[in-house]
Design a protein around this motif. Structure first.
Motif, mmCIF file in Angstrom:
data_model
loop_
_atom_site.group_PDB
_atom_site.id
_atom_site.type_symbol
_atom_site.label_atom_id
_atom_site.label_comp_id
_atom_site.label_asym_id
_atom_site.label_seq_id
_atom_site.Cartn_x
_atom_site.Cartn_y
_atom_site.Cartn_z
ATOM 1 N N TYR A 1 -8.804 2.269 12.691
ATOM 2 C CA TYR A 1 -8.815 2.335 14.151
ATOM 3 C C TYR A 1 -8.952 3.786 14.576
ATOM 4 O O TYR A 1 -8.162 4.638 14.151
ATOM 5 C CB TYR A 1 -7.529 1.726 14.717
ATOM 6 N N GLN A 2 -9.961 4.083 15.368
ATOM 7 C CA GLN A 2 -10.238 5.427 15.877
ATOM 8 C C GLN A 2 -10.242 6.475 14.772
ATOM 9 O O GLN A 2 -9.634 7.541 14.891
ATOM 10 C CB GLN A 2 -9.242 5.804 16.979
ATOM 11 N N GLY A 3 -10.900 6.171 13.680
ATOM 12 C CA GLY A 3 -11.055 7.117 12.584
ATOM 13 C C GLY A 3 -9.843 7.290 11.694
ATOM 14 O O GLY A 3 -9.816 8.194 10.870
ATOM 15 N N ALA A 4 -8.832 6.460 11.859
ATOM 16 C CA ALA A 4 -7.618 6.566 11.041
ATOM 17 C C ALA A 4 -7.302 5.215 10.401
ATOM 18 O O ALA A 4 -7.694 4.166 10.903
ATOM 19 C CB ALA A 4 -6.435 7.006 11.905
ATOM 20 N N VAL A 5 -6.601 5.268 9.285
ATOM 21 C CA VAL A 5 -6.118 4.048 8.639
ATOM 22 C C VAL A 5 -4.713 3.796 9.158
ATOM 23 O O VAL A 5 -3.833 4.646 9.053
ATOM 24 C CB VAL A 5 -6.113 4.186 7.102
ATOM 25 N N ILE A 6 -4.509 2.618 9.742
ATOM 26 C CA ILE A 6 -3.224 2.248 10.323
ATOM 27 C C ILE A 6 -2.574 1.209 9.414
ATOM 28 O O ILE A 6 -3.211 0.240 9.010
ATOM 29 C CB ILE A 6 -3.407 1.657 11.741
ATOM 30 N N GLY A 7 -1.296 1.429 9.085
ATOM 31 C CA GLY A 7 -0.557 0.507 8.228
ATOM 32 C C GLY A 7 0.258 -0.476 9.044
ATOM 33 O O GLY A 7 0.768 -0.145 10.120
ATOM 34 N N PHE A 8 0.397 -1.697 8.522
ATOM 35 C CA PHE A 8 1.146 -2.762 9.187
ATOM 36 C C PHE A 8 2.088 -3.429 8.188
ATOM 37 O O PHE A 8 1.799 -3.501 7.000
ATOM 38 C CB PHE A 8 0.190 -3.816 9.752
ATOM 39 N N TYR B 1 0.840 -1.187 0.000
ATOM 40 C CA TYR B 1 0.000 0.000 0.000
ATOM 41 C C TYR B 1 0.877 1.238 0.000
ATOM 42 O O TYR B 1 1.988 1.227 0.501
ATOM 43 C CB TYR B 1 -0.910 0.007 1.231
ATOM 44 N N ASP B 2 0.333 2.333 -0.515
ATOM 45 C CA ASP B 2 1.033 3.613 -0.531
ATOM 46 C C ASP B 2 1.105 4.157 0.891
ATOM 47 O O ASP B 2 0.091 4.236 1.591
ATOM 48 C CB ASP B 2 0.281 4.581 -1.435
ATOM 49 N N THR B 3 2.284 4.551 1.334
ATOM 50 C CA THR B 3 2.466 5.035 2.701
ATOM 51 C C THR B 3 1.712 6.335 2.959
ATOM 52 O O THR B 3 1.436 6.663 4.107
ATOM 53 C CB THR B 3 3.959 5.231 3.030
ATOM 54 N N ALA B 4 1.343 7.061 1.922
ATOM 55 C CA ALA B 4 0.593 8.305 2.101
ATOM 56 C C ALA B 4 -0.844 8.039 2.548
ATOM 57 O O ALA B 4 -1.516 8.949 3.034
ATOM 58 C CB ALA B 4 0.590 9.105 0.803
ATOM 59 N N LEU B 5 -1.315 6.815 2.419
ATOM 60 C CA LEU B 5 -2.691 6.484 2.753
ATOM 61 C C LEU B 5 -2.908 6.198 4.231
ATOM 62 O O LEU B 5 -4.037 6.065 4.672
ATOM 63 C CB LEU B 5 -3.143 5.263 1.941
ATOM 64 N N VAL B 6 -1.844 6.069 5.002
ATOM 65 C CA VAL B 6 -1.986 5.700 6.410
ATOM 66 C C VAL B 6 -1.569 6.851 7.321
ATOM 67 O O VAL B 6 -0.826 7.737 6.923
ATOM 68 C CB VAL B 6 -1.173 4.424 6.746
ATOM 69 N N ALA B 7 -2.050 6.813 8.562
ATOM 70 C CA ALA B 7 -1.806 7.900 9.509
ATOM 71 C C ALA B 7 -0.594 7.663 10.406
ATOM 72 O O ALA B 7 -0.122 8.584 11.050
ATOM 73 C CB ALA B 7 -3.045 8.098 10.378
#
Length: 103
Positions: free
Chosen positions: A68-75, A41-47
């Motif tokens: 999670y809590q209104g944000a997109v979290i990347g893993f 995924y593009d790193t700009a898409l996560v918080a």
């Protein structure tokens, strides 16, 4: 000699077990479909700046996300995502700084 034959058989079985058979050829293409862990995924898409579980910087690659809590979290992997979702309060999120001029 028996040890080498045994190791060969174990290695061959492990290699076959790793092929789950879930990969399907793409229509009109001779290559195989991309496995889920290979999609980035593009790193700009996560918080977040770091994977909350293993602490790896997300700029190294994001292979799964969760809301999670209104944000997109990347893993970095599905395993880290699953660990996080079991008990999110156990992990510290390192969020990106807001850029000037944005809310």
């Amino acid at each position: 000699m028996k040890i080498y034959i045994g190791l060969f058989i174990i290695t061959a079985l492990a290699a076959c077990a790793g092929n789950s058979g879930h990969e399907t050829p793409v229509q009109g293409d001779s290559s195989m479909a991309v496995a889920p862990e290979e999609v980035q995924y593009d790193t700009a898409l996560v918080a977040n700046r770091r994977d909350p579980v293993c602490r790896m910087p997300i700029k190294a690659g994001i292979y799964d996300t969760a809301h999670y809590q209104g944000a997109v979290i990347g893993f970095c992997s599905g395993a880290c995502k699953d660990s996080f979702l079991l008990n999110p309060a156990a992990y510290t999120l390192v969020m990106k700084e807001a850029t000037p001029g944005t809310k």
